[in-house]
Design an enzyme around this catalytic site. Structure first.
Site, PDB file in Angstrom:
ATOM      1  CE1 TYR A  73      -5.145   3.782   8.565  1.00  0.00           C
ATOM      2  CE2 TYR A  73      -5.454   3.536  10.979  1.00  0.00           C
ATOM      3  CZ  TYR A  73      -5.366   3.815   9.504  1.00  0.00           C
ATOM      4  OH  TYR A  73      -4.086   2.349  10.379  1.00  0.00           O
ATOM      5  CE  LYS A 133       3.699   2.740  13.281  1.00  0.00           C
ATOM      6  NZ  LYS A 133       4.178   2.628  11.940  1.00  0.00           N
ATOM      7  CE1 TYR A 166      -0.096   3.397   7.440  1.00  0.00           C
ATOM      8  CE2 TYR A 166      -1.313   3.882   9.038  1.00  0.00           C
ATOM      9  CZ  TYR A 166      -1.459   3.366   8.204  1.00  0.00           C
ATOM     10  OH  TYR A 166      -2.225   2.143   8.119  1.00  0.00           O
ATOM     11  CG  HIS A 178      -2.020  -0.326   1.437  1.00  0.00           C
ATOM     12  ND1 HIS A 178      -3.684  -0.775   1.705  1.00  0.00           N
ATOM     13  CD2 HIS A 178      -2.109  -1.942   0.445  1.00  0.00           C
ATOM     14  CE1 HIS A 178      -3.542  -1.560   1.170  1.00  0.00           C
ATOM     15  NE2 HIS A 178      -3.731  -2.692   0.329  1.00  0.00           N
ATOM     16  N   PRO A 238      -4.786   0.601  18.372  1.00  0.00           N
ATOM     17  CG  PRO A 238      -6.184  -0.648  17.221  1.00  0.00           C
ATOM     18  CD  PRO A 238      -6.037   0.177  19.150  1.00  0.00           C
TER      19      PRO A 238
HETATM   20  P1  FAS Z   1       1.155 -11.262  22.213  1.00  0.00           P
HETATM   21  O1  FAS Z   1      -0.470 -10.962  23.227  1.00  0.00           O
HETATM   22  O2  FAS Z   1       0.586 -11.333  20.609  1.00  0.00           O
HETATM   23  O3  FAS Z   1       1.550 -13.077  22.170  1.00  0.00           O
HETATM   24  C1  FAS Z   1       1.071 -13.372  23.296  1.00  0.00           C
HETATM   25  C2  FAS Z   1       1.073 -14.565  23.314  1.00  0.00           C
HETATM   26  O4  FAS Z   1       2.078 -15.253  24.979  1.00  0.00           O
HETATM   27  C3  FAS Z   1       0.214 -15.213  23.683  1.00  0.00           C
HETATM   28  O5  FAS Z   1       0.249 -16.898  22.459  1.00  0.00           O
HETATM   29  C4  FAS Z   1      -0.475 -16.053  24.771  1.00  0.00           C
HETATM   30  O6  FAS Z   1      -1.188 -17.292  24.970  1.00  0.00           O
HETATM   31  C5  FAS Z   1       1.197 -16.646  25.224  1.00  0.00           C
HETATM   32  N1  FAS Z   1       1.271 -16.048  26.873  1.00  0.00           N
HETATM   33  C6  FAS Z   1       0.360 -14.741  27.550  1.00  0.00           C
HETATM   34  N2  FAS Z   1       0.439 -15.465  28.938  1.00  0.00           N
HETATM   35  C7  FAS Z   1       1.555 -16.633  29.316  1.00  0.00           C
HETATM   36  C8  FAS Z   1       1.962 -17.354  30.042  1.00  0.00           C
HETATM   37  N3  FAS Z   1       1.671 -16.956  31.659  1.00  0.00           N
HETATM   38  N4  FAS Z   1       2.807 -18.165  30.591  1.00  0.00           N
HETATM   39  C9  FAS Z   1       2.779 -18.672  28.678  1.00  0.00           C
HETATM   40  N5  FAS Z   1       2.034 -17.861  27.743  1.00  0.00           N
HETATM   41  C10 FAS Z   1       1.262 -16.625  27.874  1.00  0.00           C
HETATM   42  N6  FAS Z   1      -1.683  -4.029  16.621  1.00  0.00           N
HETATM   43  C11 FAS Z   1      -1.930  -3.087  15.173  1.00  0.00           C
HETATM   44  O7  FAS Z   1      -0.560  -3.307  15.027  1.00  0.00           O
HETATM   45  N7  FAS Z   1      -3.462  -3.586  15.176  1.00  0.00           N
HETATM   46  C12 FAS Z   1      -4.554  -4.078  15.062  1.00  0.00           C
HETATM   47  O8  FAS Z   1      -5.286  -3.980  14.670  1.00  0.00           O
HETATM   48  C13 FAS Z   1      -4.348  -4.620  16.450  1.00  0.00           C
HETATM   49  N8  FAS Z   1      -5.866  -4.863  16.867  1.00  0.00           N
HETATM   50  C14 FAS Z   1      -5.557  -6.029  18.386  1.00  0.00           C
HETATM   51  C15 FAS Z   1      -6.419  -6.625  18.641  1.00  0.00           C
HETATM   52  C16 FAS Z   1      -6.482  -6.814  20.092  1.00  0.00           C
HETATM   53  C17 FAS Z   1      -7.609  -7.949  20.453  1.00  0.00           C
HETATM   54  C18 FAS Z   1      -5.424  -7.065  20.743  1.00  0.00           C
HETATM   55  C19 FAS Z   1      -4.922  -7.871  21.965  1.00  0.00           C
HETATM   56  C20 FAS Z   1      -4.163  -6.701  20.166  1.00  0.00           C
HETATM   57  C21 FAS Z   1      -4.110  -5.979  18.831  1.00  0.00           C
HETATM   58  N9  FAS Z   1      -2.677  -5.566  18.405  1.00  0.00           N
HETATM   59  C22 FAS Z   1      -3.426  -4.971  17.490  1.00  0.00           C
HETATM   60  C23 FAS Z   1      -1.559  -5.426  19.112  1.00  0.00           C
HETATM   61  C24 FAS Z   1      -1.551  -7.202  18.397  1.00  0.00           C
HETATM   62  O9  FAS Z   1      -0.851  -6.724  17.005  1.00  0.00           O
HETATM   63  C25 FAS Z   1       0.071  -7.113  19.473  1.00  0.00           C
HETATM   64  O10 FAS Z   1       1.182  -5.608  18.852  1.00  0.00           O
HETATM   65  C26 FAS Z   1       0.751  -8.250  19.413  1.00  0.00           C
HETATM   66  O11 FAS Z   1       0.256  -9.522  19.372  1.00  0.00           O
HETATM   67  C27 FAS Z   1       2.118  -8.267  19.886  1.00  0.00           C
HETATM   68  O12 FAS Z   1       2.600  -9.613  20.131  1.00  0.00           O
HETATM   69  P2  FAS Z   1       3.249 -10.542  20.638  1.00  0.00           P
HETATM   70  O13 FAS Z   1       4.173  -9.336  21.581  1.00  0.00           O
HETATM   71  O14 FAS Z   1       3.741 -11.755  20.723  1.00  0.00           O
HETATM   72  O15 FAS Z   1       2.508 -10.377  21.861  1.00  0.00           O
HETATM   73  C1  PHB Z   2      -6.894  -3.827  10.868  1.00  0.00           C
HETATM   74  O1  PHB Z   2      -6.423  -4.787   9.448  1.00  0.00           O
HETATM   75  O2  PHB Z   2      -6.640  -4.935  11.356  1.00  0.00           O
HETATM   76  C2  PHB Z   2      -6.113  -2.412  11.431  1.00  0.00           C
HETATM   77  C3  PHB Z   2      -4.775  -1.278   9.909  1.00  0.00           C
HETATM   78  C4  PHB Z   2      -4.853  -0.869  10.709  1.00  0.00           C
HETATM   79  C5  PHB Z   2      -4.861   0.249  11.678  1.00  0.00           C
HETATM   80  C6  PHB Z   2      -5.484  -0.854  12.878  1.00  0.00           C
HETATM   81  C7  PHB Z   2      -6.208  -2.502  12.283  1.00  0.00           C
HETATM   82  O3  PHB Z   2      -4.449   1.208  11.820  1.00  0.00           O
END
Ligand code: FAS
Ligand code: PHB
Length: 390
Positions: free
Chosen positions: A201, A297, A385, A72, A293
């Protein structure tokens, strides 16, 4: 069991670190409390910075991404009934972002890890961190009620915001900073073509909306919702209607609706824990910081943490130098705080707050109008961005 690096968490941070270590010949074990199926069922981020893609290349886990992802060159800001395109490629001298779901990134990294024969323990209960302030840290966990121990040189806490790693640090050794936002994002996935070939957005008096995608046949949409909202209260029809009410007329009329196959509400918060290193325990990704989000980032910050941490571990095992590991926390936090600021600023500019009111709405629209008509302001937005340099 003994390994060189014990990684807690099989999300993007843990998997990417594990893959880089394995490719460098550094033995590591990943522990996750969830099942592989649960991990692969998560729907999260959608936008990758170039630095994140380069790390996936380095991890030899980007083949499908290069075949299927969507490059993009820009996105649109919609406000006051009109769309305004931010030309990322032009404003940043040739940089772009890649649209490829975090679910697919996770699937690719897990697949590569299995191909390389590296060990992951899923459904590991009661993971606990021990003696991280000593030269002989270890981790314990339970499977089926039986306790197992992993002795290691280093422990990396990649276990997300609700993980055990950050909570294992004494309260007086860690300083946290937090801002909770008074709303959430209701997101849906639907097998329908996206309304636009780029992201939109939208700032609207009814609230924020985001038009994103996972492919040209699978759309990802969000609307700002109340923290009291429940997914069950949002039928597909109500969601599509609310989304269209928040978009400019031509977009609202162009939206292809259809049945959602994923619908969830995520709360928004800004959170940073300092430092990110405690003896031989290192925090990376959501275990150390959370961003709303809005700036796309979260996943990309996890990647830059892993970049710095992997370099430190690689240097240690090459010549026992602790320099990279000693510098990790300060180096990572410098980039983390810039991304936290950007995500906060995008969130403040695009969302309806309880006290926004008519004056606040006009101020947001004036800020957006200045931004889209000032090359200097648009350039600042664009370079944040696409991702600041590692
Ligand atoms: P993660 O949370 O992905 O992974 C952590 C892992 O540790 C999981 O698999 C979990 O099962 C494990 N874990 C947790 N506790 C544990 C324990 N006690 N023992 C063993 N394992 C354990 N970011 C964006 O950029 N755009 C988005 O749209 C976006 N949407 C999101 C929506 C939600 C609901 C959430 C929660 C986050 C979102 N994020 C988004 C942020 C997300 O993408 C995170 O930045 C990303 O998952 C970070 O990755 P990790 O640091 O690996 O953590
Ligand atoms: C998504 O596609 O999930 C998405 C993209 C951009 C954002 C947040 C979420 O800033």
């Amino acid at each position: 069991m003994r390994t060189q690096v014990a990684i807690i968490g099989s999300g993007p941070a843990g998997l990417l670190l594990g893959q880089l270590l394995t490719k460098a010949g550094i033995d590591n074990v990943i522990l996750d409390r969830a099942s592989k199926g649960h991990i692969l069922g998560r729907v999260r981020a959608g936008v990758l910075e170039e630095g994140t893609v380069r790390l996936l290349d380095q991890a030899n886990a980007s083949g499908r991404l290069h075949a299927e992802a969507l490059p993009h060159d820009g996105f649109s800001l919609a406000f006051d009934g009109r769309n305004h395109r931010i030309n990322l490629f032009d404003l940043t001298g040739g940089k772009r972002v890649t649209v490829y779901g975090q679910t697919e990134v996770t699937r690719d990294l897990i697949g590569r890890r299995e191909d390389d024969g590296a060990k992951t323990v899923y459904e590991a209960d009661s993971v606990a961190i021990h003696d991280f302030d000593s030269a002989k840290p270890f981790v314990t966990y339970e499977i089926g009620g039986k306790t197992h121990r992993i002795s290691c040189d280093f422990i990396t806490g990649c276990d997300g915001f609700h993980g055990v790693s950050r909570r294992s640090v004494p309260e007086n050794a860690i300083h946290t900073f937090e801002r909770a936002y008074p709303f959430g994002w209701l997101g849906v996935l639907a097998e329908v073509p996206p309304v636009s070939h780029e992201l939109i957005y939208a700032n609207h008096p009814r609230g924020f909306a985001l038009c994103s995608m996972r492919s040209m046949t699978r759309s990802r949409y969000y609307v700002q919702c109340s923290l009291d909202d429940k997914v069950d209260a949002w039928s597909d029809e109500r969601f599509w209607d609310e989304l269209r009410r928040r978009l400019p007329k031509e977009d609202a009329e162009a939206v292809t609706t259809g049945p959602s196959f994923e619908k969830s509400i995520a709360p928004l918060r800004s959170f940073v824990a300092e430092p990110m290193r405690f003896g031989r325990l290192f925090l990376a990704g959501d275990a150390a910081h959370i961003v709303p989000p809005t700036g796309a980032k979260g996943l990309n910050l996890a990647a830059s943490d892993v970049h710095y941490l992997f370099e430190g571990l690689r240097d240690y095992y090459a010549d026992l130098s602790m320099a990279g590991l000693d510098a990790y926390s300060q180096r990572a936090l410098l980039r983390v705080w810039k991304a936290v600021r950007f995500s906060w600023s995008m969130t403040m500019m695009m969302h309806r707050f309880p006290d926004t009111g008519e004056f606040g709405q006009k101020i947001q629209e004036a800020e957006l109008d200045y931004l889209v008509h000032s090359r200097a302001a648009s350039t600042a937005l664009a370079e944040n961005y696409v991702g600041l340099p590692f």
